[in-house]
Design an enzyme around this catalytic site. Structure first.
Site: not given
Ligand code: BES
Ligand code: ZN
Ligand code: MN
Length: 521
Positions: A268, A280, A291, A352, A354
Site C-alpha cells: 500500500k 481525519k 501510510d 482508501e 483497500r
Molecule cells: N491508514 C489508515 C489506517 C491507520 C490508522 C493505520 C491509524 C495506522 C494508524 C486507513 O486508511 C484508515 O484510515 N482506516 C480506517 C478505516 C475505517 C474508516 C473503516 C480506520 O482504521 O479508521
Molecule cells: Zn490509509
Molecule cells: Mn485512511
C-alpha cells in the site's frame, strides 16, 4: 559503517574497543576469560566488585585493561547462559552497539558473534549481528541542518568467528545481513520521508533507481495507463489530490526457469492519508505520511532479495497515490467500478487502502503468481487488536499463513493469524453496489481483509496489516522497516524449497544447500 569478519584472540586486537560477553551471574565467556587471564584477573576483579552482574543488556566500558592492545574493553551482560537464545543474542548485540555510540571509539571488534546460540550456525550469528547493528545505528537526520547528537557513529565493526574455518560462512552471513540491513534502511528512509517529498512519483523514481542498481526491470505507470487498465477504484482515491498516481512494478527474474510462477508482493503506497472527505482529526495526522510503509517495506524486501540474488521470480507491485479532499475527491455514497468489474459503494473515504489494493490484486493475476502477499497500514482496528507487537496476518491458504508465521518467528518479526470467516463477509453488504468499503467498527481489521479477499480468489494470498508495527510514535518516532525481515526470511525459505532443501527451523541451513548442489553437479 564497514563490517569485517575475523578469527583471532581478543587480547591481540589493536583497536579502540573490544566487546565481550558476561553471563549472569558473573560468568565470563570464552573471550572475556582470555582477556581476564592476560590482564591477571583485571576483569574478574571488576566483576567481583559488583559492577557487572551479567544481566541481559547491561554494559560496562573498561579503560586500560593491562596487557591488552585495545583502548577499551566493553563487557556486555548476556543474562543466564541456559536462557541465551536468539532473542537474547539480538538484545545483547543491540545493547553493545548503543553503548559503543556513547563512547568515542570509532572501531570495535565484537566477540559476541562467537557465542553459541542453540540451533544456529556461524552464518546466522554474523547475519543477525549485522542486521541488528545496522538497525540500531539507523538515524534519519537528512533534514537537520546540524547534527544535534554528539554521539559518534562507529566507522568499522569487526565480527569475530571462532575458527579460521568459519570465515567463509561468516562472510556469507555478512553478505546476507548487509542485504537485509540495506533493505530495511531503504524501507525506513522512504517511510520517514515527509509526504511533500515522498510523493507517488518519488516512489516511482525510487523503484527505477533500484532497478538500475540491480539490473532488474521496472515499469512505472502513470494516470493514462492506469485509466487504460480500468482501475476505477484506485483512481477514485487518487483523484482527490493534485499528485498524479503511479502504479509501480518491479521484476526480479532470479529463478533458473524464467517461466516459474513468481511470488508477488504488493505494498500500500498512500503517500499521505488525510482521510479524504471523511477527514481525519488533526491530532497525530502527520503520522499518516507513514501510510506508504507497505510500499516501502515491499520495495525494501525486494531490494534485499535482489541483492541476495535469491533464485526466485519476484514481482513487486505498488499502487501509489495521496488520499486528499479536493473538489474532485471521492464522497461518501459514491460508487466505483474496480478493475475486476466488482462495484464498490464508498461509505467512508478514509477506508482508501483497500480501494487501491483491490485493483493491484486484480493486476497481479496477469503474472500467474505462485503466491501473492500484500502489506498495508490498513486499519486502526488492527492496532486495537494486536497493539504494536504483532502484525495482523490473514490468508486464504492455511499453509501459506503457517509459512509466514514461522518466518516471522525466526527473525523476531512476528505476525498473528487472524480469521477470514464467511460470517465477517456479511458485514460488507451494500444495498446499491456489490459491496461497501467498510464493515463497521467491530472487527474492522478483519472486514478490511475480507474486502481484499474478494479480489484474491484466483491465487494463494496473504495480507499483512502493519498498521501497528510499521512505525513507532512518541519519542522514538520512526519507521521500523517491519515486515522486511519476515518477508526476506519467507523468500529465503521459498528459495531453499526451490533448491530442493527441506526448510527445517533453527538448524544449519547452509549444509543442506551444499549437499544438494553437490548432488546436482
Ligand atoms: N491508514 C489508515 C489506517 C491507520 C490508522 C493505520 C491509524 C495506522 C494508524 C486507513 O486508511 C484508515 O484510515 N482506516 C480506517 C478505516 C475505517 C474508516 C473503516 C480506520 O482504521 O479508521
Ligand atoms: Zn490509509
Ligand atoms: Mn485512511
Amino acid at each position: 559503517m564497514e563490517f569485517n569478519i575475523k578469527s583471532g584472540s581478543p587480547e591481540k586486537q589493536r583497536v579502540a574497543c573490544v566487546i565481550v560477553g558476561v553471563y549472569e551471574s558473573r560468568k565470563l565467556t570464552f573471550a572475556a576469560d582470555l582477556l581476564d587471564r592476560i590482564s591477571n584477573g583485571f576483569i574478574s576483579d571488576v566483576i567481583r566488585h559488583g559492577d557487572m552482574e551479567g544481566k541481559l543488556g547491561t554494559t560496562l566500558v573498561l579503560h586500560s585493561v593491562p596487557h591488552t592492545l585495545c583502548d577499551r574493553v566493553m563487557l556486555v551482560g548476556l543474562g543466564k547462559e541456559r536462557e541465551f537464545r536468539a532473542k537474547e543474542y539480538r538484545e545483547a548485540v543491540r545493547a553493545s552497539i548503543k553503548a559503543l555510540t556513547q563512547t568515542s571509539a570509532v572501531e570495535a571488534v565484537s566477540y559476541l558473534s562467537e557465542l553459541t546460540v542453540k540451533k544456529h550456525d556461524v552464518e546466522w550469528m554474523i547475519e543477525q549481528a549485522a542486521v541488528v547493528t545496522l538497525d540500531a545505528l539507523y538515524r534519519f537526520d537528512r533534514f537537520k541542518s546540524k547534527s544535534d547528537d554528539l554521539a559518534r557513529e562507529p566507522r568499522k565493526l569487526t565480527l569475530a568467528v571462532p575458527r579460521r574455518s568459519d570465515l567463509a560462512d561468516g562472510e556469507k552471513g555478512l553478505q546476507r545481513g548487509l542485504a537485509i540491513g540495506n533493505g530495511m534502511k531503504l524501507a525506513k528512509d522512504l517511510g520517514n520521508l515527509p509526504g511533500n517529498i515522498c510523493t507517488p512519483s518519488y516512489l516511482g523514481e525510487e523503484a527505477q533507481r533500484i532497478a538500475e542498481a540491480f539490473s532488474c526491470e521496472a515499469e512505472v505507470l502513470g494516470q493514462p495507463q492506469i485509466e487504460a487498465l480500468g482501475m476505477g477504484s484506485f483512481l477514485s482515491v487518487a483523484k482527490g489530490s493534485v499528485q498524479e498516481p503511479r502504479l509501480i512494478v518491479l521484476k526480479h527474474a532470479g529463478a533458473k526457469d524464467k517461466a516459474d510462477k513468481p511470488i508477488v508482493l504488493i505494498g500500500k503506497g498512500i503517500t499521505f492519508d488525510s482521510g479524504g472527505i471523511s477527514l481525519k482529526p488533526g491530532e497525530g495526522m502527520d503520522e499518516m505520511k507513514y501510510d506508504m510503509c507497505g510500499a516501502a517495506t515491499v520495495l525494501g524486501a525486494f531490494r534485499a532479495a535482489v541483492e541476495m540474488k535469491l533464485p526466485l521470480n519476484i514481482v513487486a507491485i505498488v499502487p501509489a497515490c495521496e488520499n486528499m479532499p479536493n473538489g474532485n475527491a471521492n464522497k461518501p455514497g459514491d460508487i466505483v467500478t474496480s478493475m475486476s468489474g466488482q462495484t464498490i459503494e464508498i461509505l467512508n473515504t478514509d477506508a482508501e487502502g483497500r480501494l487501491i489494493l483491490c485493483d493491484a490484486l486484480t493486476y497481479a493475476e496477469r503474472f500467474n503468481p505462485a503466491t501473492v502477499i500484500d502489506v498495508a497500514t490498513l486499519t486502526g482496528a488492527c492496532v486495537v487488536a494486536l497493539g504494536h507487537i504483532a502484525t495482523g496476518l490473514y490468508s486464504n491458504q492455511d499453509s501459506l499463513a503457517r509459512e509466514l508465521l514461522a518466518a516471522g518467528e525466526e527473525v523476531a518479526d512476528r505476525a498473528w493469524h487472524m480469521p477470514l470467516w464467511d460470517e465477517y463477509q456479511e458485514l460488507l453488504k451494500s444495498p446499491f453496489a456489490d459491496m461497501a468499503n467498510i464493515g463497521g467498527r467491530p472487527g474492522g481489521s478483519i472486514t478490511a481483509a475480507c474486502f481484499l479477499s474478494r479480489f484474491a480468489k484466483s491465487f494463494d494470498w496473504a495480507h499483512l496489516d502493519i498498521a501497528g508495527t510499521g512505525w513507532k510514535s512518541g519519542k522514538d518516532k520512526g519507521a521500523t522497516a517491519r515486515p522486511v525481515p519476515l518477508l526476506v526470511q519467507f523468500l529465503q525459505d521459498r528459495a531453499d524449497i526451490a533448491l530442493g532443501n527441506v526448510v527445517r527451523r533453527g538448524r544449519p541451513r547452509r549444509e543442506a544447500v551444499e549437499t544438494v548442489e553437490d548432488e546436482q553437479d
